[in-house]
Design a protein around this motif. Structure first.
Motif, PDB file in Angstrom:
ATOM      1  N   ARG A   3       1.149  -1.463   0.422  1.00  0.00           N
ATOM      2  CA  ARG A   3       0.117   0.263   0.171  1.00  0.00           C
ATOM      3  C   ARG A   3       0.817   1.800   0.535  1.00  0.00           C
ATOM      4  O   ARG A   3       0.503   2.236   0.154  1.00  0.00           O
ATOM      5  CB  ARG A   3      -1.072   0.172   0.907  1.00  0.00           C
ATOM      6  N   PHE A 123      -7.436   1.959  -3.952  1.00  0.00           N
ATOM      7  CA  PHE A 123      -8.642   0.566  -3.337  1.00  0.00           C
ATOM      8  C   PHE A 123      -9.274   1.838  -2.517  1.00  0.00           C
ATOM      9  O   PHE A 123     -10.621   1.033  -1.959  1.00  0.00           O
ATOM     10  CB  PHE A 123      -7.740   0.726  -1.953  1.00  0.00           C
ATOM     11  N   PRO A 127     -11.923  -1.606  -3.250  1.00  0.00           N
ATOM     12  CA  PRO A 127     -11.766  -1.995  -2.480  1.00  0.00           C
ATOM     13  C   PRO A 127     -11.108  -4.090  -3.004  1.00  0.00           C
ATOM     14  O   PRO A 127      -9.996  -4.694  -2.010  1.00  0.00           O
ATOM     15  CB  PRO A 127     -12.765  -2.362  -1.573  1.00  0.00           C
TER      16      PRO A 127
END
Length: 283
Positions: A3, A123, A127
């Protein structure tokens, strides 16, 4: 997936939103032909990306408000337009990469870099990675269920839902649909993950339709009729979808494909409406 990807050429603080509930459907399903005078926006056509939001109009200056006043004038409307524009850019970038290399070979980091956003923004909008392929679900699902809710007195569930499916699938022969259908067919058939997710989506659609039918008919718990009707309609949809993919990949499109899908769909719908008792009798 990590991430921590860095932004490419921009920051995304204005685009960061709370994660949405992942919903998905078969991306190829276009809208049925609208009724005369209908003003509702139709579900997206197959392979079409969400249109980018138009540029925000210039906000009028108001004396005495200063910077804070101008920021208040822009408000949530501008933010939502920017959000939709970002979403459209992400979808377009993902579609390009999936068409080039396949779904499983493309990472979310690469999609973010192609779209010029950070990974977190992808995201926030999607998601799960599969949502980038099946992003057309909510409007399609709503349209199918509304076709059942809005059917006239005397019309059966199978007739209303089946007619919706046949009309929608006939649209896959349209020139603007063929390229998208072919690209989606290659991407989905090249990924076990997407094939599994597509079956799950069909199951979710079947459940939603069966529950609507059961509610409308006040069916007793455990009654099979709502589920049989829902499964029959969604089986017709799945069969026509696979036929459309096969034919488009074989180079067939336009009026020829539309006519074939309509004819086969109407034959299937007739079986749903009038029963299978006389079908495939052994001679």
């Amino acid at each position: 997936m990590t991430r921590g990807a860095q932004a490419v050429g921009r920051t995304d603080s204005d685009d960061e939103v709370r994660p949405e509930t992942p919903e998905a459907v078969v991306h190829e399903l276009p809208a049925p032909e609208p009724a005369a005078g209908a003003d509702d926006e139709a579900p997206p056509l197959p392979g079409a990306t969400t249109p980018a939001a138009p540029p925000a109009p210039a906000e009028p200056e108001q004396a005495g408000r200063g910077r804070r006043g101008r920021r208040a004038l822009r408000g949530p409307g501008l933010r939502e337009r920017r959000r939709q524009q970002t979403r459209a850019t992400i979808i377009e970038a993902a579609a390009e990469l999936f068409a080039e290399r396949g779904f499983d070979a493309v990472s979310v980091v690469e999609i973010a870099q192609r779209a010029g956003v950070v990974e977190k923004t992808v995201f926030n909008h999607f998601p799960v990675k599969e949502g980038l392929v099946f992003e057309a679900d909510p409007p399609m699902r709503a349209a199918l269920l509304e076709a059942v809710r809005g059917r006239p007195a005397g019309e059966s569930v199978s007739a209303a839902a089946g007619t919706f499916v046949v009309r929608a699938m006939s649209g896959l022969g349209a020139p603007e649909a063929a390229v998208g259908v072919a690209e989606m067919a290659r991407v989905i058939r090249g990924s076990r993950t997407l094939q599994v997710r597509e079956r799950e989506i069909l199951g979710e659609l079947t459940t939603a339709l069966a529950e609507l039918i059961a509610e409308e008919t006040q069916a007793e718990p455990g009654e099979l009729a709502p589920w049989l009707a829902a499964h029959a309609v969604l089986s017709l949809y799945a069969a026509l979808l696979e036929l459309a993919r096969d034919r488009v990949l074989a180079g067939v499109s336009g009026p020829e494909l539309s006519a074939e899908l309509r004819a086969r769909g109407e034959r299937g719908l007739a079986l749903l409406q009038f029963g299978l008792a006389g079908y495939a009798k052994r001679r």
